[in-house]
Write a protein that holds these residues in place. Structure first.
Motif, mmCIF file in Angstrom:
data_model
loop_
_atom_site.group_PDB
_atom_site.id
_atom_site.type_symbol
_atom_site.label_atom_id
_atom_site.label_comp_id
_atom_site.label_asym_id
_atom_site.label_seq_id
_atom_site.Cartn_x
_atom_site.Cartn_y
_atom_site.Cartn_z
ATOM 1 N N ILE A 75 0.829 -1.200 0.000
ATOM 2 C CA ILE A 75 0.000 0.000 0.000
ATOM 3 C C ILE A 75 0.869 1.257 0.000
ATOM 4 C CG2 ILE A 75 -1.642 1.344 1.381
ATOM 5 C CD1 ILE A 75 -2.845 -1.359 2.274
ATOM 6 N N GLY A 76 1.866 1.280 0.875
ATOM 7 C CA GLY A 76 2.736 2.447 0.944
ATOM 8 C C GLY A 76 3.499 2.660 -0.345
ATOM 9 N N LEU A 83 1.803 9.139 -6.240
ATOM 10 C CA LEU A 83 1.887 10.570 -5.916
ATOM 11 C C LEU A 83 3.021 11.237 -6.691
ATOM 12 C CD1 LEU A 83 1.254 10.498 -2.052
ATOM 13 C CD2 LEU A 83 -0.320 11.269 -3.840
ATOM 14 N N GLY A 84 4.157 10.555 -6.791
ATOM 15 C CA GLY A 84 5.266 11.122 -7.553
ATOM 16 C C GLY A 84 4.935 11.280 -9.024
ATOM 17 N N GLY A 246 8.141 4.106 -2.516
ATOM 18 C CA GLY A 246 7.442 4.194 -3.789
ATOM 19 C C GLY A 246 7.724 5.496 -4.509
ATOM 20 N N PHE A 247 7.744 6.593 -3.758
ATOM 21 C CA PHE A 247 8.069 7.893 -4.341
ATOM 22 C C PHE A 247 9.480 7.886 -4.920
ATOM 23 C CE2 PHE A 247 9.540 12.335 -3.990
ATOM 24 C CZ PHE A 247 8.516 12.999 -4.671
ATOM 25 N N SER A 248 10.321 7.009 -4.350
ATOM 26 C CA SER A 248 11.716 6.931 -4.773
ATOM 27 C C SER A 248 11.889 6.486 -6.217
ATOM 28 C CB SER A 248 12.488 5.973 -3.855
ATOM 29 O OG SER A 248 12.539 6.463 -2.539
ATOM 30 N N THR A 406 12.446 16.754 -7.753
ATOM 31 C CA THR A 406 11.196 17.291 -7.197
ATOM 32 C C THR A 406 11.195 18.815 -7.238
ATOM 33 O OG1 THR A 406 10.984 15.375 -5.733
ATOM 34 C CG2 THR A 406 9.686 17.319 -5.182
ATOM 35 N N LEU A 407 12.295 19.424 -6.842
ATOM 36 C CA LEU A 407 12.392 20.889 -6.888
ATOM 37 C C LEU A 407 12.207 21.403 -8.315
ATOM 38 C CD1 LEU A 407 15.413 21.496 -4.482
ATOM 39 C CD2 LEU A 407 13.031 22.103 -4.048
#
Length: 477
Positions: A75-76, A83-84, A246-248, A406-407
Motif C-alpha cells: 500500500i505504501g 503521488l510522484g 514508492g516515491f523513490s 522534485t524541486l
C-alpha cells in the motif's frame, strides 16, 4: 520443464534481437529508442522493470516471514509511486525533449538551460556504483531461481541472465529492452497468477486457506509487534516510510527512462500511467498472496532461505511444463530490470562521466557489455540477500536524485554548488541511517534522505519565472 523454460526464454531473446532492425545506431536511439515508445508499451516496460527479481524473490520471501502485515508495504509503495507520478513524470519528459539529451543525469544537469558539469560527473559515479550493485542483485535473483527449481548451482543462472542481457541489449539498446519487457510482463503476470490460483485451490479455496493461515501464530495480524510504535501508529509510520520507497521511483534512472522515451503525442503520459498502475496493483496483490501461500506449503523454509519460496513452491505444486513457465517468469523479471540497469549505467559512463561523450555505436555497446560483466562478477560473489541489496541501491539513488528532481518539477531553481550539496547530503543521510544508526528496519532510509535535502533545497532555491513572450510584452497601439 526445461523445454518450456527454454522455449519462452528463446521468445524473449528473439523479440530483443528483432528490435535491432529498427536501430539507427545513434545515441538517442540506443538510449531512448528515438523517443517513439507507445504508451501501453512504456507503461508495461516501466512496471516490468520496477517489478523485478526483487518482487519474485525478495518480496515473496519477506511476505513468507511477515504474513498479512506485508500488505502495508504494498500500500505504501504504490501510493508513494502514484503521488510522484502526478507531477514529475510529465515534467521530466518535457525536459528531455527540450534538452535533447539521452541520459537521465544529462537531462537534469541542463534542466534550466545551464550545464552542471561537476554535478553530472558526481551523479554519474553514484549511478554507476549503485546501478551495478542493483544489477548484480537482479542477476543473483536469476541464479536463485535456477537453484530453487532445478537444483543447479545458482552461479549458472546468473551467467545465463547476464549473457542473454548482453546479447539483446547490444543488438537493440533501450528499444530491445522495452520490447522484451512487453513480452516479459505477460509471462510474469501469468506465472504469478497461475501459482496463486493453483495454491489456493490446493488448500480448499479461500475459506480453507484462511483457516490454514490462522493456525500460524500472528500470521494474519495486521498490527505486528515488531514495529517501532505499537498498533495503528506503528503501521502508519511504516506505511509513510514505504510511501517514500514508492516515491523513490523518480530517482531510478532505469525506470524513469521509459517515460523519457515516450512518444510526444498528447495524453500519452496519462495512458502510460494507467497501464503501469493497473498492472502494478494486480501483480503486487498476487505476489503477496503467493508469499502467504508458500508459508503453508513450505513451513520448513523459514530455517533455510525464504527467498527461494516461489521457485520451491512451483516445483511442489505444478506440472514440470508449468514450472518452466514460472522459471521463465522469474528470469523475465530479473532480465527486464537487469538490462535496464546496465543500459542506464552505460549511459552514465559514456555521456555523463567522460570529459567528451562517446558517440560511436561500438563504444556504446562495449560499455553495456562491460557493465553487465561487472554486475555478473558482483552477483557471483555477493552473499547479501536480494531484498536488502535492492533496497540499499534503490534508497541511495532516490536520496541522490529525488530531491533535486522534485524541486525542478515544482518550478524551483538552484545553483550548481547547492545541487551538489543536496546530492551528497541525501546519499550521506541514507547511508548513515542504514549503516551508522541502524534505523532502516523501522523507518526506510529514503525518507530522511529525501525529505531533509528537499526542505533545505526549497529554502535555498528560487522560483523559476515563466518566460515572457513577445506578444505579452508588446504595447498596444
Amino acid at each position: 520443464m526445461m523445454t518450456s523454460f527454454l522455449l519462452i526464454l528463446g521468445i524473449f531473446l528473439a523479440i530483443g534481437l528483432a528490435s535491432a532492425r529498427k536501430a539507427t545506431g545513434d545515441r538517442e536511439d540506443y538510449y531512448l529508442a528515438s523517443g517513439s515508445v507507445k504508451p501501453w508499451l512504456a507503461g508495461l516496460s516501466a512496471v516490468a522493470t520496477n517489478n523485478s527479481g526483487y518482487m519474485f524473490i525478495g518480496v515473496i520471501g519477506y511476505t513468507y516471514q511477515t504474513g498479512l502485515a506485508a500488505i502495508w508495504l504494498m500500500i505504501g509503495w504504490i501510493l508513494g509511486d502514484f503521488l510522484g507520478s502526478l507531477f514529475i513524470h510529465k515534467k521530466l519528459k518535457e525536459a528531455t525533449t527540450a534538452t535533447k539529451e539521452a541520459s537521465f543525469a544529462s537531462v537534469m544537469a541542463r534542466w534550466h538551460g545551464e550545464d552542471f558539469q561537476i554535478w553530472k560527473r558526481i551523479a554519474a559515479v553514484i549511478m554507476i556504483v549503485f546501478l551495478i550493485a542493483y544489477a548484480g542483485a537482479q542477476i543473483a535473483a536469476g541464479g536463485k531461481a535456477l537453484q530453487g527449481v532445478l537444483g543447479f548451482d545458482p552461479r549458472a543462472g546468473a551467467v545465463a541472465v547476464a549473457l542473454i542481457v548482453i546479447v539483446y541489449s547490444i543488438a537493440g539498446g533501450l528499444r530491445a529492452s522495452i520490447w522484451t519487457d512487453g513480452a516479459q510482463s505477460i509471462a510474469m503476470f501469468a506465472a504469478m497468477a497461475l501459482l496463486f490460483f493453483v495454491g489456493l485451490h490446493g488448500l480448499g479455496g479461500m475459506s480453507g486457506t484462511i483457516e490454514k493461515w490462522s493456525e500460524v501464530p500472528g500470521f494474519l495480524n495486521l498490527f505486528p509487534d515488531d514495529l517501532l510504535l505499537a498498533g495503528a501508529a506503528g503501521v502508519a509510520l511504516f506505511v509513510i516510510g514505504w510511501m517514500f520507497a514508492g516515491f523513490s521511483v523518480i530517482g531510478q534512472p532505469h525506470v524513469m527512462v521509459r517515460f523519457m522515451a515516450l512518444d510526444d503525442d498528447k495524453d500519452n503520459m496519462v495512458r502510460a500511467r494507467a497501464w503501469y498502475y493497473a498492472y502494478f496493483t494486480g501483480f503486487y496483490l498476487l505476489a503477496t498472496g503467493v508469499g502467504m501461500l508458500s508459508r503453508i506449503y513450505l513451513p520448513d523454509l523459514a530455517s533455510l532461505d525464504p527467498e527461494l519460496a516461489l521457485p520451491t513452491l512451483a516445483v511442489e505444486l505444478l506440472h514440470p511444463a508449468l514450472v518452466g513457465l514460472i522459471l521463465a517468469g522469474i528470469f523475465a523479471a530479473t532480465m527486464s530490470t537487469a538490462d535496464s540497469l546496465v543500459l542506464s549505467c552505460s549511459a552514465a559512463l559514456t555521456h555523463d562521466l567522460t570529459p567528451q561523450r562517446l558517440e560511436k555505436p561500438w563504444l556504446l555497446k562495449a560499455a553495456t557489455a562491460a557493465t553487465t560483466l561487472i554486475a555478473l562478477g558482483l552477483a557471483l560473489s555477493e552473499s547479501r540477500s536480494v531484498f536488502s541489496l535492492v533496497i540499499l541501491a534503490w534508497s541511495t539513488l532516490a536520496a541522490a536524485f529525488a530531491p533535486l528532481l522534485t524541486l525542478y518539477s515544482l518550478k524551483r531553481k538552484v545553483s550548481e554548488p547547492i545541487a551538489i550539496g543536496l546530492l551528497v547530503l541525501g546519499v550521506s543521510i541514507a547511508l548513515y541511517w542504514r549503516f551508522g544508526l541502524g534505523w532502516h528496519n523501522n523507518v526506510y532510509e529514503g525518507l530522511p534522505g529525501i525529505v531533509i535535502p528537499l526542505i533545505i533545497g526549497w529554502a535555498l532555491s528560487t522560483k523559476v519565472e515563466p518566460k515572457v513572450t513577445e506578444h505579452q510584452t508588446s504595447v498596444p497601439s
